[in-house]
Enzyme design. Structure first.
Site, short mmCIF file in Angstrom:
data_model
loop_
_atom_site.label_atom_id
_atom_site.label_comp_id
_atom_site.label_asym_id
_atom_site.label_seq_id
_atom_site.Cartn_x
_atom_site.Cartn_y
_atom_site.Cartn_z
N GLY A 1 -67.92 47.88 -40.45
CA GLY A 1 -66.90 48.04 -39.41
C GLY A 1 -65.68 47.24 -39.78
N SER B 1 -65.21 35.33 -30.16
CA SER B 1 -63.93 35.14 -29.47
C SER B 1 -62.94 34.43 -30.38
CB SER B 1 -64.12 34.31 -28.20
OG SER B 1 -62.86 34.12 -27.57
N GLY B 2 -61.69 34.82 -30.23
CA GLY B 2 -60.62 34.20 -31.00
C GLY B 2 -59.61 35.20 -31.50
N LYS C 1 -70.39 35.83 -23.59
CA LYS C 1 -69.05 36.29 -24.01
C LYS C 1 -68.36 37.05 -22.88
CE LYS C 1 -65.61 37.29 -26.81
NZ LYS C 1 -64.94 38.48 -26.31
N GLU D 1 -61.25 34.11 -18.88
CA GLU D 1 -59.97 34.40 -19.55
C GLU D 1 -59.05 35.21 -18.63
OE1 GLU D 1 -58.91 37.47 -23.08
OE2 GLU D 1 -60.47 36.01 -23.57
N ARG E 1 -73.80 40.11 13.89
CA ARG E 1 -74.84 40.90 13.21
C ARG E 1 -76.08 41.04 14.08
NH1 ARG E 1 -77.19 38.86 9.00
NH2 ARG E 1 -77.53 40.83 7.88
#
Length: 487
Positions: free
Chosen positions: A13, A134-135, A188, A195, A458
């Site tokens: 990939g 990540s990065g 992640k 993020e 309720r």
């Protein structure tokens, strides 16, 4: 002699992330084989490997040649689009793999897909890791934060590679074995949710400073540069200061002012909010940031609403709110509000990780999660070291808000935080992230909430019962009958 020519690891990939990670691995001295279905990407990667230091990269042009070029037990990283492309790539490669070989998916994959693939791989005798990376492009090339979860044996097979490839901080490489199953992908995902919150809060700070404070882009660049030297030091604050400095190539002024105000997304923020709801974990800052991305996409509707409401008599309040504003004080107030709001956002993310860890038996080490996010990743920030230490002091910490050090900081910043939110409201500027964080803080810190009235409601319409504060047990009251009697 044959084993000498074999690569230590493979990567399939070769979009930019894949190329950069492969070159990073080779740069650290590990011979790597690379493969891509579109073979021109293989040639492109080989050209880069040659130009960037004659790196030990071997290009392969078929799944069979690729797999057989890697030393046993083989470890293959896949970096393709999440979902069906991952399954297709696994199918193509696993045909030539042997028991004990390992597949490592480095994409932003839904954690349950990883858990399904672990089971499928086990049936073939293969090991499997779902690894959050990540990065961005730069991190992949120079040192990302890595979050591998799944087979511990598979992790140990590549541990030496991952520890060299990951970003390096003062207390070690930004990688650790996360846990079993889809834990790496889940961590992640939550990283990405945090993020979302971070980016939303920064955009709100920008909005208030620009539209209430009247600050120019040059001034904003200087302010964010200054903030990046203190408690807000982080990758996102640093790049924000850079963004304000970039001039527009096609006209006057800065480029940031010419960018269409519609935010894109790839789905991990939505997954985070959905998981928070599934686990009954309050994550209002992250949810508010997701809602803002949805609303930003309604550009035509927003422009029409602005016109309709103006015709209906709504006056723009920004001008009146900004008159007489003490710029120096506003800048400092916004800094404090941003910091306090960030603590709430990270607290929500950490609480979601803990809840999922308990549900799945992952035994996540939240201090380690904070540590591996200190470098390489998008949310890297100086205060992650303090989050790490908070969980080291108390692994069972209920919330960052009640860590003694963070609690003091929240109290110290309360007044400034409330001034910023109040000023924004009076100016008609939406600050949903800061408001959600403040509401979260105010709700969490109150020993008694108006939930007693909700429980009474309720019980009245649904006979759901309620508990009392003064005696044990579940109670039901004929509210309507008793209310009418008392009239």
């Amino acid at each position: 002699m044959e084993s000498v020519a074999l690569s230590r690891i493979g990567l399939a990939g070769l979009a930019v992330m894949g190329q950069n990670l492969a070159l990073n691995i080779a740069d650290k001295g590990f011979p790597i084989s690379v493969y891509n279905r579109t073979t021109s990407k293989v040639d492109e990667t080989l050209d880069r490997a040659s130009n960037e230091g004659k790196l030990p990269v071997a290009g392969q042009y078929s799944p069979r040649d690729f797999v057989l070029s890697i030393q046993r037990p083989r470890s293959v990283i896949i970096l393709v689009k999440a979902g069906a492309p991952v399954d297709q790539t696994i199918s193509a490669l696993s045909e030539y793999m042997e028991p004990g070989d390992c597949i490592i998916d480095g994409g932003n994959e839904w954690y349950q897909n990883t858990e399904r693939r672990i089971v499928e791989a086990e049936k073939k005798g293969l090991l499997y890791l779902g690894m959050g990376v990540s990065g961005g492009e730069e991190g992949a090339r120079n040192g990302p934060s890595l979050m591998p979860g799944g087979s511990f044996t598979a992790y140990n097979n590549v541990k030496d590679i991952l520890e060299k490839v990951a970003a390096q901080v003062e207390d070690g490489p930004c990688v650790t074995y996360i846990g079993e199953g889809g834990s790496g992908n889940f961590v992640k995902m939550v990283h990405n949710g945090i993020e979302y919150g971070d980016m939303q809060l920064i955009s709100e700070a920008y909005d208030v400073l620009k539209n209430v404070g009247g600050l120019s882009n040059d001034e904003l660049a200087e302010i964010f540069t200054e903030w990046n030297r203190g408690e807000l030091e982080s990758f996102l604050v640093e790049i924000t200061s850079d963004i304000f400095r970039v001039k527009d190539d096609y006209g006057d002024g800065e480029l940031v002012d010419k960018i269409l105000d519609k935010t894109g997304m790839k789905g991990t923020g939505k997954w985070t909010v959905q998981q928070a709801a599934e686990l009954s974990v309050a994550a209002p800052t992250i949810a508010a940031s997701l809602d803002c991305r949805y609303l930003s996409g309604l550009k035509d509707e927003r422009e029409n609403a602005a016109k309709v409401l103006e015709e209906a008599g709504l006056k723009e309040d920004i001008g009146s709110a900004s008159r007489g504003v003490d710029k120096k004080r506003l800048i400092d107030d916004v800094r404090q509000a941003l910091y306090a709001s960030k603590i709430c956002s990270y607290a929500q993310g950490m609480n979601l990780l803990r809840a999922k860890s308990l549900e799945k038996g992952w035994d996540l080490n939240l201090g380690e999660m904070a540590r591996i996010w200190k470098g390489g990743c998008i949310i890297r920030a100086v205060f992650l070291d303090r989050i790490k230490k908070a969980y080291q002091r108390n692994p069972n910490l209920a919330s960052l808000v009640v860590d003694p050090d963070f609690a003091k900081e929240m109290v110290q910043r309360q007044a400034a935080w409330r001034r910023v939110v109040g000023l924004a409201i009076s100016a008609g500027i939406s600050t949903p992230g800061m408001c959600a964080s403040l509401a979260y803080f105010d709700t969490y810190r109150r020993a008694r909430l108006p939930a007693n009235l909700v429980q009474a409601q309720r019980d009245l319409f649904g006979a759901h019962t309620y508990e009392r504060t003064d005696r044990p047990g579940a109670y039901h009251t004929e509210w309507t009958k008793l209310a009418r009697k008392s009239q």
